[in-house]
Design a protein around this motif. Structure first.
Motif, short mmCIF file in Angstrom:
data_model
loop_
_atom_site.label_atom_id
_atom_site.label_comp_id
_atom_site.label_asym_id
_atom_site.label_seq_id
_atom_site.Cartn_x
_atom_site.Cartn_y
_atom_site.Cartn_z
N GLN A 1 0.84 -1.19 0.00
CA GLN A 1 0.00 0.00 0.00
C GLN A 1 0.88 1.24 0.00
O GLN A 1 1.95 1.27 0.60
N ILE A 2 0.42 2.27 -0.68
CA ILE A 2 1.15 3.54 -0.73
C ILE A 2 0.20 4.62 -0.24
O ILE A 2 -0.98 4.63 -0.58
N SER A 3 0.71 5.52 0.61
CA SER A 3 -0.09 6.64 1.10
C SER A 3 0.65 7.92 0.77
O SER A 3 1.86 8.00 0.90
N VAL A 4 -0.10 8.91 0.34
CA VAL A 4 0.48 10.21 0.02
C VAL A 4 -0.39 11.31 0.62
O VAL A 4 -1.61 11.16 0.73
N GLU A 5 0.27 12.40 1.02
CA GLU A 5 -0.45 13.56 1.51
C GLU A 5 -0.51 14.58 0.40
O GLU A 5 0.52 14.95 -0.17
N VAL A 6 -1.71 15.01 0.08
CA VAL A 6 -1.91 15.97 -1.00
C VAL A 6 -2.94 17.00 -0.56
O VAL A 6 -3.71 16.78 0.38
#
Length: 138
Positions: free
Chosen positions: A17-22
């Motif tokens: 899983q990949i999480s990004v803050e945008v």
């Protein structure tokens, strides 16, 4: 005034899983892109609902699967790291890499163009590739 960040998570094809803050506008843009990709996949399945039969194996699809948003984000991250690393190379290394990879010139063509020996062209490009490898891993 800083805009609030939102965390979004995607599941990759390999199960991780990949999480990004945008920012919220970026999140909306990614969601819109994801919807468009899913819609295109549905259309592709409707119009190309058949498989290539080779060697009696009908499990290989005719068309490659579309890239989903998570994989796109992962590739964009790699591309960003690569571009930053290229910026850390010498001007000569950057120019010769560009000639080799983007313009498709071979070592002897680069050597003639720059008035250097073929060995120098080879060594410069090989050194640049090694340095990029180190910079991209860090």
């Amino acid at each position: 005034m800083d805009k609030p960040l939102v965390t979004i998570s995607y599941k990759l094809a390999n199960g991780s899983q990949i999480s990004v803050e945008v920012s919220t506008p970026v999140k909306e843009l990614l969601e819109q892109s994801d919807r468009q990709i899913r819609s295109q996949r549905r259309q592709d399945r409707r119009h190309f609902d058949f498989k290539v039969s080779t060697d009696g194996n009908s499990d290989s699809p005719l068309l490659p699967t579309c890239e989903d948003t998570a994989n796109l984000l992962e590739r964009m991250g790699r591309d960003t790291r690569l571009h930053k690393a290229i910026g850390k190379l010498t001007e000569v290394q950057q120019r010769r890499l560009r000639l080799y990879y983007f313009y498709g010139l071979n070592y002897s063509q680069i050597a003639r163009l720059e008035g250097i020996s073929c060995r120098t062209a080879i060594d410069t490009i090989e050194q640049a590739k090694k340095r990029l490898n180190r910079l991209c891993r860090d």
